[in-house]
Design a protein around this motif. Sequence first.
Motif, PDB file in Angstrom:
ATOM      1  N   TRP A 106      33.116  31.899  23.874  1.00 20.45           N
ATOM      2  CA  TRP A 106      32.016  31.877  24.837  1.00 20.45           C
ATOM      3  C   TRP A 106      30.733  32.317  24.152  1.00 20.45           C
ATOM      4  N   ARG A 107      29.568  31.902  24.705  1.00 16.17           N
ATOM      5  CA  ARG A 107      28.261  32.344  24.220  1.00 16.17           C
ATOM      6  C   ARG A 107      27.496  32.934  25.394  1.00 16.17           C
ATOM      7  N   LEU A 108      27.023  34.164  25.221  1.00 21.74           N
ATOM      8  CA  LEU A 108      26.274  34.853  26.268  1.00 21.74           C
ATOM      9  C   LEU A 108      24.966  34.116  26.532  1.00 21.74           C
ATOM     10  N   LYS A 109      24.723  33.764  27.787  1.00 27.45           N
ATOM     11  CA  LYS A 109      23.526  33.010  28.155  1.00 27.45           C
ATOM     12  C   LYS A 109      22.587  33.770  29.069  1.00 27.45           C
ATOM     13  N   HIS A 110      23.117  34.667  29.883  1.00 32.77           N
ATOM     14  CA  HIS A 110      22.256  35.371  30.838  1.00 32.77           C
ATOM     15  C   HIS A 110      22.862  36.723  31.181  1.00 32.77           C
ATOM     16  N   THR A 111      21.984  37.714  31.348  1.00 31.62           N
ATOM     17  CA  THR A 111      22.427  39.026  31.804  1.00 31.62           C
ATOM     18  C   THR A 111      21.558  39.460  32.973  1.00 31.62           C
ATOM     19  N   GLY A 112      22.125  40.236  33.837  1.00 36.27           N
ATOM     20  CA  GLY A 112      21.393  40.833  34.951  1.00 36.27           C
ATOM     21  C   GLY A 112      21.986  42.208  35.223  1.00 36.27           C
ATOM     22  N   TYR A 113      21.163  43.080  35.762  1.00 35.61           N
ATOM     23  CA  TYR A 113      21.606  44.447  36.015  1.00 35.61           C
ATOM     24  C   TYR A 113      21.186  44.875  37.416  1.00 35.61           C
ATOM     25  N   ALA A 114      22.008  45.700  38.039  1.00 37.91           N
ATOM     26  CA  ALA A 114      21.689  46.228  39.363  1.00 37.91           C
ATOM     27  C   ALA A 114      22.193  47.659  39.457  1.00 37.91           C
ATOM     28  N   PHE A 115      21.393  48.530  40.080  1.00 32.15           N
ATOM     29  CA  PHE A 115      21.847  49.884  40.345  1.00 32.15           C
ATOM     30  C   PHE A 115      22.539  49.872  41.691  1.00 32.15           C
ATOM     31  N   VAL A 116      23.773  50.334  41.710  1.00 35.03           N
ATOM     32  CA  VAL A 116      24.565  50.379  42.932  1.00 35.03           C
ATOM     33  C   VAL A 116      24.641  51.844  43.365  1.00 35.03           C
ATOM     34  N   ASP A 117      23.879  52.173  44.376  1.00 35.58           N
ATOM     35  CA  ASP A 117      23.786  53.545  44.880  1.00 35.58           C
ATOM     36  C   ASP A 117      25.071  53.906  45.614  1.00 35.58           C
ATOM     37  N   SER A 118      25.635  55.054  45.276  1.00 31.88           N
ATOM     38  CA  SER A 118      26.845  55.494  45.976  1.00 31.88           C
ATOM     39  C   SER A 118      26.615  56.806  46.724  1.00 31.88           C
ATOM     40  N   GLY A 119      25.349  57.193  46.895  1.00 31.55           N
ATOM     41  CA  GLY A 119      25.046  58.381  47.679  1.00 31.55           C
ATOM     42  C   GLY A 119      24.247  59.402  46.906  1.00 31.55           C
TER      43      GLY A 119
END
Length: 111
Positions: free
Chosen positions: A66-79
């Motif tokens: 596989w070849r990495l094409k896209h990345t995305g990040y999100a902060f998932v708040d747990s409190g």
Amino acid sequence: MLTTDEAERLLRAAREAHTRGDPLLHLHVEVSRLTGAPSSWGSAANECLQNESVGYFLGEVERVGWRLKHTGYAFVDSGATTSDRVMSTGTGVVNHGAVSGYFTFRRAATV
């Protein structure tokens, strides 16, 4: 965080998708975590734990084909945890959560 068992599970999924001939692969990996505890003075004591093995893991996925094409990040708040401050007004806040990385790969071109 990315444990050995989770990395093995995701690599197995990458191999299976490649064997099936899937054109795309999308993986979700926790890349860091925000933790901490309120201090006895009511201030915040946050700590960010990094997952230093993510780069190595992504390289292993590429070795599958596989070849990495896209990345995305999100902060998932747990409190959050709050506590009253001893010497002043207000409260100290310690947030909790994780940064999730979303990685999209395309099947590597064969020569």
